[in-house]
Design a protein around this motif. Structure first.
Motif, mmCIF file in Angstrom:
data_model
loop_
_atom_site.group_PDB
_atom_site.id
_atom_site.type_symbol
_atom_site.label_atom_id
_atom_site.label_comp_id
_atom_site.label_asym_id
_atom_site.label_seq_id
_atom_site.Cartn_x
_atom_site.Cartn_y
_atom_site.Cartn_z
ATOM 1 N N GLN A 136 8.964 -12.317 -7.077
ATOM 2 C CA GLN A 136 8.492 -13.027 -7.801
ATOM 3 C C GLN A 136 6.835 -13.139 -8.356
ATOM 4 O O GLN A 136 6.352 -12.644 -8.196
ATOM 5 N N TYR A 175 12.933 -8.513 -3.394
ATOM 6 C CA TYR A 175 13.060 -9.290 -4.310
ATOM 7 C C TYR A 175 11.369 -9.366 -5.243
ATOM 8 O O TYR A 175 10.439 -8.695 -4.966
ATOM 9 N N MET A 204 19.644 -3.414 -3.603
ATOM 10 C CA MET A 204 20.038 -4.174 -1.831
ATOM 11 C C MET A 204 20.306 -2.912 -0.998
ATOM 12 O O MET A 204 20.418 -1.983 -2.102
ATOM 13 N N PHE A 258 15.954 -10.592 -8.218
ATOM 14 C CA PHE A 258 16.452 -9.002 -7.430
ATOM 15 C C PHE A 258 16.327 -8.014 -7.701
ATOM 16 O O PHE A 258 16.835 -8.057 -9.207
ATOM 17 N N TYR A 303 16.662 -6.187 1.411
ATOM 18 C CA TYR A 303 16.874 -6.358 0.184
ATOM 19 C C TYR A 303 15.094 -6.683 -0.268
ATOM 20 O O TYR A 303 14.286 -6.958 0.064
ATOM 21 N N LEU A 320 12.766 -16.276 -7.504
ATOM 22 C CA LEU A 320 13.106 -14.817 -6.846
ATOM 23 C C LEU A 320 13.775 -14.198 -7.953
ATOM 24 O O LEU A 320 15.054 -14.801 -8.053
ATOM 25 N N LEU A 369 8.790 -8.700 -2.287
ATOM 26 C CA LEU A 369 9.344 -9.590 -0.781
ATOM 27 C C LEU A 369 10.296 -8.775 -0.310
ATOM 28 O O LEU A 369 10.839 -8.347 -1.148
#
Lengths: 113, 115
Positions: free
Chosen positions: A37, A35, A48, A45, A33, A43, A88
């Motif tokens: 921030q 993310y 995926m 999204f 995944y 976070l 991330l």
């Protein structure tokens, strides 16, 4: 448990340039995944990936998962200041049951106008 | 859909007091929620898994008597930091999964400062 290494730790690019962030795992990734921030915020999204060789794109961001499912990359094309933030990668740490996620340390992206 | 909220967004408290942080799934039901902690310039560390109607599952090294978790309904989990000390100052973020097999959606986080 899963260990995720992200590189680079930080990145400064000029607006309009392309860039790539990498995420490498010590184990097979059952789910990867991405993310974004902003400092002091939650976070968001992005994408995926679950299958070896999978690639997904959203606007100017493309994420790939290699065939061995141990490495993923996030590529931003023609970067803009709005792309700045901490990226991330997170991995399913439960052997495929999509339970909890373990995260890398993040990549801080700065885009200069 | 898939919105997760947290309250409060910021809290400052004196050492020795307890602080409660709420995490709500606004438009979906979540039988499981996850609480993370983030130190400056560091990644997210999973603290515990909050299970609706049962006890939370804590990660190794996390004191369950220090960080009390209650998941009384399908849309609300609370984290209470008991007898907070300055070393508990951190950014706490909760998350929940909207769909089985889908990604986690995160709340906006709570900045806790213990004086």
């Amino acid at each position: 448990s899963q260990e995720l290494e992200q590189s680079p730790q930080s990145l400064i690019v000029q607006e309009g340039k392309n860039l790539t962030i990498n995420c490498t795992s010590s184990k097979t990734l059952y789910g990867l995944y991405w993310y974004k921030q902003k400092y002091g915020e939650g976070l968001i999204f992005l994408m995926m990936l679950q299958k070896g060789g999978e690639e997904k794109s959203h606007e100017k961001i493309t994420a790939k998962l290699d065939e061995k499912k141990q490495q993923s990359s996030l590529h931003i094309t023609a970067s803009q200041p709005s792309h700045a933030g901490i990226y991330l990668c997170g991995a399913d740490d439960s052997g495929g049951s999509n339970y909890k996620l373990t995260f890398g340390k993040g990549t801080l992206l700065t885009v200069n106008p | 859909g898939a919105v997760v909220s947290q309250h409060p967004s910021r809290v400052i408290c004196k050492s020795g007091t307890s602080v409660k942080i709420e995490c709500r799934s606004l438009d979906f039901q979540a039988t499981t929620m996850f609480w993370y902690r983030q130190f400056p310039k560091q990644s997210l560390m999973l603290m515990a898994t909050s299970n609706e109607g049962s006890k939370a599952t804590y990660e190794q090294g996390v004191e369950k008597d220090k960080f009390l978790i209650n998941h009384a309904s399908l849309t609300l989990s609370t984290l209470t930091v008991t007898s907070a000390h300055p070393e508990d100052s951190s950014f706490y973020i909760c998350s929940a999964r909207w769909l089985a097999g889908g990604p986690l959606f995160f709340g906006p986080g709570t900045r806790l400062t213990v004086l």
